[in-house]
Design an enzyme around this catalytic site. Structure first.
Site, short mmCIF file in Angstrom:
data_model
loop_
_atom_site.label_atom_id
_atom_site.label_comp_id
_atom_site.label_asym_id
_atom_site.label_seq_id
_atom_site.Cartn_x
_atom_site.Cartn_y
_atom_site.Cartn_z
N LYS A 58 33.71 51.33 29.51
CA LYS A 58 35.00 51.24 28.83
C LYS A 58 34.95 50.17 27.73
O LYS A 58 35.39 50.40 26.61
CB LYS A 58 36.11 50.90 29.83
CG LYS A 58 36.44 52.02 30.80
CD LYS A 58 37.46 51.56 31.83
CE LYS A 58 37.78 52.65 32.84
NZ LYS A 58 38.76 52.19 33.86
N SER A 74 37.77 47.15 32.68
CA SER A 74 37.87 46.98 34.13
C SER A 74 38.01 48.33 34.79
O SER A 74 38.54 49.28 34.20
CB SER A 74 39.09 46.10 34.47
OG SER A 74 39.12 45.79 35.86
N ASP A 75 37.52 48.42 36.01
CA ASP A 75 37.65 49.65 36.78
C ASP A 75 37.73 49.30 38.26
O ASP A 75 37.15 48.31 38.70
CB ASP A 75 36.47 50.58 36.54
CG ASP A 75 36.71 51.97 37.10
OD1 ASP A 75 37.44 52.75 36.45
OD2 ASP A 75 36.20 52.28 38.18
N GLN A 76 38.46 50.13 38.99
CA GLN A 76 38.62 49.88 40.41
C GLN A 76 38.29 51.12 41.23
O GLN A 76 38.73 52.21 40.90
CB GLN A 76 40.05 49.43 40.72
CG GLN A 76 40.27 49.00 42.16
CD GLN A 76 41.69 48.51 42.39
OE1 GLN A 76 42.60 49.30 42.54
NE2 GLN A 76 41.86 47.20 42.39
N ALA A 111 35.85 45.94 39.25
CA ALA A 111 34.81 45.46 38.35
C ALA A 111 35.42 45.03 37.02
O ALA A 111 36.38 45.63 36.53
CB ALA A 111 33.77 46.54 38.12
#
Length: 209
Positions: A58, A74-76, A111
């Site tokens: 991203k 960010s990623d979850q 993250a």
């Protein structure tokens, strides 16, 4: 890089209203641009690897548009018994998720990537960290889970619960080194990364270039 009275432009590579609200707490001007990437996990990929890869992708995607900026990606990924839990998208799917998770411990991998687009060396441009949060759900009956969902409608949240809202009532315990990680953007980790990139958060003038 030493701190300066003018910081690089900050860009949040996300379409999430939750991440936008969290980042606004730092009181630094920033832009928001949602990246267009495939967020599907790869075959055989572990949950933490998925989260880190997507956070980095991203940020890298938006860095191409803003070569002089600091990009936040960010990623979850939520997991129950090692299986990934996505965003439910509907009431029925959300209820199914909560039924599966009640009385159990769910791991949320959040993250974070701070990409310094000013650095021409891609290998050195990114700071990356994965913050784990362990959430234990209360063992509640179906009617209470259904009532919660109809009240808050958290259908765009992995795990079907907004811990920053009424969803806190269906949780028994949250264990994390960063209380903002579960909402989607670990601010403790982010402020550390911003300082490494030369950004001072207090009492300085900020610019957009």
């Amino acid at each position: 890089m030493p701190a300066s009275s003018i910081v690089p432009r900050l860009v949040l590579a996300s379409g999430s209203a939750y991440r936008k609200e969290l980042l606004s707490r730092l009181r630094i001007p920033f832009d928001v641009v949602a990246p267009d990437i495939d967020e599907s996990p790869l075959a055989g990929e572990s949950p933490d690897t998925t989260a880190v890869r997507l956070a980095r992708q991203k940020a890298a995607a938006i860095a191409k548009q803003y070569p002089d900026a600091l990009i936040i990606g960010s990623d979850q990924v939520a997991t129950l018994d090692g299986e990934q839990i996505g965003k439910p998208g509907s009431h029925d799917m959300a209820l199914k998720q909560l039924q599966q998770m009640r009385g159990k411990r769910v791991v949320f991998h959040t993250a974070l990537c701070l990409w310094d687009a000013r650095n021409a060396n891609a290998a050195q441009a990114a700071q990356v960290e994965n913050v784990q949060t362990f959430v234990t759900f209360r063992d509640l009956p179906d009617e209470q889970l259904d009532a919660y969902l109809r009240t808050e409608q958290p259908y765009d949240c992995a795990g079907s619960a907004k811990n920053e809202g009424l969803g806190i009532a269906i949780l028994e315990k949250i264990e994390s080194p960063d209380p903002t990680a579960l909402t989607g953007l670990p601010l403790i980790a982010l402020t550390t990364m911003l300082r490494r990139a030369g950004v001072s958060l207090f009492g300085l003038r900020y610019g957009t270039s």
